[in-house]
Design a protein around this motif. Sequence first.
Motif, PDB file in Angstrom:
ATOM      1  N   THR A   1       2.133  46.379 -84.773  1.00 23.10           N
ATOM      2  CA  THR A   1       2.817  47.593 -85.224  1.00 23.10           C
ATOM      3  C   THR A   1       3.577  47.372 -86.532  1.00 23.10           C
ATOM      4  N   GLY A   2       3.226  46.322 -87.262  1.00 24.45           N
ATOM      5  CA  GLY A   2       3.859  46.073 -88.550  1.00 24.45           C
ATOM      6  C   GLY A   2       5.085  45.187 -88.491  1.00 24.45           C
ATOM      7  N   GLY A   3       5.466  44.743 -87.304  1.00 29.89           N
ATOM      8  CA  GLY A   3       6.586  43.828 -87.174  1.00 29.89           C
ATOM      9  C   GLY A   3       6.112  42.390 -87.278  1.00 29.89           C
ATOM     10  N   GLN A   4       7.001  41.472 -86.934  1.00 30.74           N
ATOM     11  CA  GLN A   4       6.650  40.058 -86.965  1.00 30.74           C
ATOM     12  C   GLN A   4       7.265  39.360 -85.760  1.00 30.74           C
ATOM     13  N   PHE A   5       6.460  38.521 -85.099  1.00 27.96           N
ATOM     14  CA  PHE A   5       6.909  37.741 -83.950  1.00 27.96           C
ATOM     15  C   PHE A   5       6.589  36.285 -84.232  1.00 27.96           C
ATOM     16  N   ARG A   6       7.603  35.448 -84.171  1.00 31.19           N
ATOM     17  CA  ARG A   6       7.430  34.027 -84.426  1.00 31.19           C
ATOM     18  C   ARG A   6       8.095  33.212 -83.334  1.00 31.19           C
ATOM     19  N   MET A   7       7.609  32.011 -83.150  1.00 38.97           N
ATOM     20  CA  MET A   7       8.220  31.063 -82.228  1.00 38.97           C
ATOM     21  C   MET A   7       8.627  29.838 -83.030  1.00 38.97           C
ATOM     22  N   ALA A   8       9.712  29.196 -82.582  1.00 40.66           N
ATOM     23  CA  ALA A   8      10.212  28.053 -83.328  1.00 40.66           C
ATOM     24  C   ALA A   8      10.668  26.942 -82.396  1.00 40.66           C
ATOM     25  N   ALA A   9      10.565  25.728 -82.904  1.00 39.47           N
ATOM     26  CA  ALA A   9      11.136  24.527 -82.287  1.00 39.47           C
ATOM     27  C   ALA A   9      10.598  24.268 -80.880  1.00 39.47           C
ATOM     28  N   LEU A  10       9.290  24.364 -80.722  1.00 45.24           N
ATOM     29  CA  LEU A  10       8.671  24.119 -79.423  1.00 45.24           C
ATOM     30  C   LEU A  10       8.761  22.640 -79.071  1.00 45.24           C
TER      31      LEU A  10
ATOM     32  N   SER B   1      13.538  25.736 -78.422  1.00 46.95           N
ATOM     33  CA  SER B   1      13.997  24.339 -78.419  1.00 46.95           C
ATOM     34  C   SER B   1      14.628  23.935 -77.090  1.00 46.95           C
ATOM     35  N   GLY B   2      15.137  24.889 -76.333  1.00 49.86           N
ATOM     36  CA  GLY B   2      15.758  24.596 -75.051  1.00 49.86           C
ATOM     37  C   GLY B   2      14.844  24.793 -73.860  1.00 49.86           C
ATOM     38  N   VAL B   3      13.544  24.911 -74.118  1.00 49.29           N
ATOM     39  CA  VAL B   3      12.570  25.148 -73.048  1.00 49.29           C
ATOM     40  C   VAL B   3      11.705  23.899 -72.867  1.00 49.29           C
ATOM     41  N   PRO B   4      11.977  23.098 -71.822  1.00 51.83           N
ATOM     42  CA  PRO B   4      11.200  21.882 -71.612  1.00 51.83           C
ATOM     43  C   PRO B   4       9.864  22.123 -70.919  1.00 51.83           C
ATOM     44  N   PHE B   5       9.723  23.304 -70.284  1.00 58.25           N
ATOM     45  CA  PHE B   5       8.498  23.606 -69.541  1.00 58.25           C
ATOM     46  C   PHE B   5       8.183  25.091 -69.657  1.00 58.25           C
ATOM     47  N   MET B   6       6.892  25.396 -69.876  1.00 55.52           N
ATOM     48  CA  MET B   6       6.417  26.769 -69.877  1.00 55.52           C
ATOM     49  C   MET B   6       5.071  26.794 -69.185  1.00 55.52           C
ATOM     50  N   ASP B   7       4.882  27.736 -68.273  1.00 56.81           N
ATOM     51  CA  ASP B   7       3.570  27.884 -67.647  1.00 56.81           C
ATOM     52  C   ASP B   7       2.820  29.038 -68.294  1.00 56.81           C
ATOM     53  N   THR B   8       1.685  29.409 -67.720  1.00 54.77           N
ATOM     54  CA  THR B   8       0.839  30.427 -68.348  1.00 54.77           C
ATOM     55  C   THR B   8       1.467  31.813 -68.334  1.00 54.77           C
ATOM     56  N   THR B   9       2.425  32.066 -67.434  1.00 60.43           N
ATOM     57  CA  THR B   9       3.090  33.370 -67.483  1.00 60.43           C
ATOM     58  C   THR B   9       3.982  33.464 -68.721  1.00 60.43           C
ATOM     59  N   GLY B  10       4.608  32.365 -69.086  1.00 59.87           N
ATOM     60  CA  GLY B  10       5.386  32.329 -70.328  1.00 59.87           C
ATOM     61  C   GLY B  10       4.483  32.460 -71.541  1.00 59.87           C
ATOM     62  N   LEU B  11       3.370  31.763 -71.503  1.00 60.52           N
ATOM     63  CA  LEU B  11       2.382  31.852 -72.576  1.00 60.52           C
ATOM     64  C   LEU B  11       1.900  33.295 -72.740  1.00 60.52           C
ATOM     65  N   SER B  12       1.619  33.950 -71.644  1.00 56.95           N
ATOM     66  CA  SER B  12       1.159  35.333 -71.670  1.00 56.95           C
ATOM     67  C   SER B  12       2.217  36.265 -72.264  1.00 56.95           C
ATOM     68  N   LEU B  13       3.477  36.040 -71.904  1.00 55.02           N
ATOM     69  CA  LEU B  13       4.554  36.857 -72.458  1.00 55.02           C
ATOM     70  C   LEU B  13       4.640  36.683 -73.972  1.00 55.02           C
ATOM     71  N   MET B  14       4.549  35.451 -74.452  1.00 55.37           N
ATOM     72  CA  MET B  14       4.603  35.199 -75.899  1.00 55.37           C
ATOM     73  C   MET B  14       3.432  35.891 -76.609  1.00 55.37           C
ATOM     74  N   LEU B  15       2.252  35.807 -76.031  1.00 55.63           N
ATOM     75  CA  LEU B  15       1.080  36.443 -76.629  1.00 55.63           C
ATOM     76  C   LEU B  15       1.227  37.960 -76.628  1.00 55.63           C
ATOM     77  N   ASP B  16       1.729  38.522 -75.547  1.00 58.32           N
ATOM     78  CA  ASP B  16       1.948  39.970 -75.490  1.00 58.32           C
ATOM     79  C   ASP B  16       2.901  40.442 -76.576  1.00 58.32           C
ATOM     80  N   TRP B  17       3.997  39.714 -76.775  1.00 64.33           N
ATOM     81  CA  TRP B  17       4.958  40.114 -77.810  1.00 64.33           C
ATOM     82  C   TRP B  17       4.409  39.896 -79.208  1.00 64.33           C
ATOM     83  N   HIS B  18       3.628  38.856 -79.383  1.00 67.50           N
ATOM     84  CA  HIS B  18       2.959  38.649 -80.671  1.00 67.50           C
ATOM     85  C   HIS B  18       2.083  39.853 -80.993  1.00 67.50           C
ATOM     86  N   ARG B  19       1.265  40.259 -80.042  1.00 70.41           N
ATOM     87  CA  ARG B  19       0.376  41.405 -80.252  1.00 70.41           C
ATOM     88  C   ARG B  19       1.162  42.692 -80.469  1.00 70.41           C
ATOM     89  N   ARG B  20       2.217  42.854 -79.682  1.00 67.47           N
ATOM     90  CA  ARG B  20       3.006  44.079 -79.774  1.00 67.47           C
ATOM     91  C   ARG B  20       3.650  44.228 -81.154  1.00 67.47           C
TER      92      ARG B  20
END
Length: 107
Positions: free
Chosen positions: A70-79, A47-66
């Motif tokens: 492995t049986g965990g859960q990764f979610r994003m909120a309030a974009l 919610s406090g992120v007004p701008f994200m570029d593709t490096t941020g997008l890549s980080l979110m995707l990496d953590w989602h996959r990670r």
Amino acid sequence: MDLRVRNEVRGDWTVVAVSGELDADTVPVLSDHLEETPGDRVVVDLSGVPFMDTTGLSLMLDWHRRLDGTGGQFRMAALQPSVHKLFRLTELTEVMHIHESVASATA
């Protein structure tokens, strides 16, 4: 703009609240923070992120996959609209767990 990151525990979830622009200069700050975040159920509050570029997008995707891989859960909120648009344009809204609010992400 500096990136600020803090954790909060909500039940079984660790909520990582991010404030500032998420780009090539600041992604390492969030990446290091996520590496040190305990648990395998993580919600990133954008919610406090007004701008994200593709490096941020890549980080979110990496953590989602990670975590989801492995049986965990990764979610994003309030974009914010500009950040949500980046996920829509790359069609990642179909793949990743994106919620309107932290409350719905941790429910």
